[in-house]
Design a protein around this motif. Structure first.
Motif: not given
Lengths: 291, 284
Positions: A53, A264, A267-268, A271, B117, B121
């Motif tokens: 990610v 991403f 998304a990071s 995360a 997510v 991934a």
């Protein structure tokens, strides 16, 4: 009692394990094999996806990463997610405290049924958690006609997203508090009441300080799930860019448009939130153990 | 008021602590508003279909295949998690190795990481040019956009359940039992199968059931990697969403009811298993 996802109730009693000397054990090659298989499995399924990610998010450097995060649609999604999480977590925080008080401080019939019902949202598919609100408030839903006449939008708008999120995260706070408060019993509260404290004084000065760390952890878990919920929100949101797109939905749209790096990047952030939640768990575990 | 009536009926044990009627009343109202009434709406909606229509929707080829894929792959994923979860738990509880605490904390990643997510991934990793997918191409294995991809996603999201249910039980297991067995002449294999497994068995099964239940309803992490071909790699929750987007509310509801009933059955089974586990390990 059923095991809730990731609650501290399932945590491990880590105290005495290291001090015991093992007398019976497997031969060394077997031990290495087991540890090797375990580490390989965890690395492939947990570590590599997490690293991927961040790697993908920064694959074109820091500036494009920041650019993706400051794009107006991304900013709108982040704002909406924060708002939805703030509302849903507050609602479930209040509910969790009230439910835990009723369940942990009193003995009554049907208690185990009530606990099972509170746990119910854990075992429902997120898609169904969204669907039920479409059936109630959607254009063809039970209250759809009435809502349209009065120009109230629930589905494809903020109230629907909040409702779906509240349903999905319903058990989180209550689930953290109930086992701990049951374990603590009612003696301290009874003492406070006998000494003349009112019910609210007892709650705020005796009960709440006793469970504050577990409450904080429950709120963190609830928040992580609220910000990350995808299936339920996807069904009720309508995916209107800049309006009803939460972060997870924005990730999906970007990904499907082959804007992988931007996807991403958003998304990071989630995360990172997950990592913070996990670190908080490790830290809070010690405090909750002391409670 | 409620509290006094309740006491008269012997519904609860008397207590000096106030607020029972108020808090239980609020709990039940909120539960009804957010959970029970919406779920009831789902069942009410299905009554708009006759039983034959309901059956026709649920047994249509595409719906049956979607249900088969969801339940079948979830079962396999739960089984994989049972085996590897046991190995992981064993390593974490019984052995020392560098990074043990970090790995222990990481187990909860699938609980904390949003499904979308995880979905993107895993899809990127297992794509043919991805870090892991490119390793599998020479072996002729395609993961992303195939049922195998669904399985990977389901293993990921179900991973913590077996570990976290078995871990406390294995930690509590009295080592003297094993020593006694060994002293009496049992070999290591006999100790594991005749002493350890009977104690942790119920918790293993509970973890298996929890992992299965979670996988059946999973949506977010699967749809990215699945490819979503009808009858091949289309899961039941996705079919519900598709029917909903086609405004076929009754169809969506019928499939949802089947899944919901399955969840109820699983929930009951899990409760039973947990009670059994608590009795077996003397933690009741």
């Amino acid at each position: 009692m059923s095991v809730a996802a990731g609650t501290l109730a399932t945590r491990t009693p880590s105290s005495s394990q290291d001090s015991r000397r093992r007398i019976v054990a497997e031969p060394a090659p077997v031990r290495w094999l087991i540890v090797g298989v375990a580490l390989l499995f965890l690395t492939v399924f947990l570590v590599v996806p997490l690293v991927a990610v961040f790697y993908q998010a920064f694959s074109r450097g820091v500036w494009p990463y920041l650019g993706a995060l400051t794009h107006p649609d991304a900013v709108a999604a982040i704002k909406l997610t924060l708002m939805v999480a703030a509302i849903s977590v507050s609602l479930n925080l209040v509910f969790g405290l009230i439910a835990a008080w009723a369940i942990a401080k009193f003995e009554f019939r049907g208690k185990s049924v009530l606990i099972t019902l509170i746990d119910l949202p854990f075992s429902i598919s997120p898609v169904i958690s969204g669907l039920v609100f479409v059936l109630l408030f959607g254009a063809q839903g039970f209250f759809g006609g009435y809502l349209q006449e009065h120009d109230v939008r629930i589905i494809f708008a903020l109230p629907g997203i909040v409702l779906a999120t509240v349903l999905v995260t319903f058990p989180f706070v209550a689930r953290e508090l109930i086992p701990l408060m049951q374990q603590q019993g009612t003696q301290e509260e009874e003492a406070a009441i006998s000494l003349g404290a009112s019910g609210l004084q007892t709650f705020f000065r005796v009960t709440l300080p006793n469970v504050k760390w577990a409450l904080l952890y429950g709120v963190l878990l609830c928040n992580a799930r609220a910000m990350g919920e995808f299936g339920a929100v996807s069904v009720v949101s309508g995916h209107i860019r800049g309006e009803t797109n939460t972060m997870p939905l924005h990730i999906e749209i970007l990904y499907n448009e082959y804007q992988f790096m931007a996807s991403f990047a958003v998304a990071s952030l989630l995360a990172l939130l997950a990592l913070v939640t996990l670190i908080a768990k490790v830290v809070l575990e010690k405090y909750v153990g002391a409670e | 008021m409620t509290a006094t009536t309740a006491r008269r009926l012997g519904f609860r044990q008397p207590s000096v602590i106030p607020g029972f009627g108020l808090t239980l009343g609020l709990t039940l109202s909120w539960l009804a508003l957010i959970v029970l009434i919406p779920l009831a709406a789902l069942f009410l909606k299905t009554t708009e279909l006759s039983f034959d229509q309901f059956l026709a929707v649920v047994t249509s080829r595409r719906a049956l295949n979607a249900l088969k894929i969801s339940f079948g792959l979830s079962l396999i994923a739960a089984f994989i998690n049972l085996i590897f979860g046991f190995i992981v738990v064993w390593a974490l509880v019984r052995y020392e190795f560098p990074g043990k605490r970090v790995f222990d904390a990481l187990i909860d990643i699938p609980f904390a990481l949003p499904t979308a997510v995880a979905g993107i991934a895993l899809t990127t990793l297992f794509a043919e040019n991805g870090w892991l997918g490119s390793l599998l191409v020479p072996l002729g294995i395609k993961v992303s956009f195939t049922p195998l991809g669904i399985l990977i996603a389901l293993v990921f999201i179900g991973l913590p359940f077996v570990v976290r249910t078995v871990q406390p039980v294995l930690l509590d297991l009295d080592l003297e039992l094993e020593e006694a067995a060994e002293t009496l002449g049992a070999n290591r294999w006999q100790v594991i199968t005749k002493v350890i497994l009977p104690v942790i068995g119920p918790s293993l099964l509970t973890g298996f059931a929890l992992s299965f239940a979670r996988a059946v309803g999973e949506y977010g992490s699967v749809i990215f990697i699945a490819g979503n071909l009808p009858n091949v790699s289309e899961i039941a929750p996705l079919l519900i969403v598709i029917r909903l987007e086609e405004f076929k509310y009754a169809d969506a509801t019928a499939i949802a009811v089947v899944m919901l009933l399955a969840s109820f059955v699983l929930l009951l089974a899990i409760n039973r298993l947990q009670r059994w586990s608590e009795v077996r390990t003397g933690r009741l």
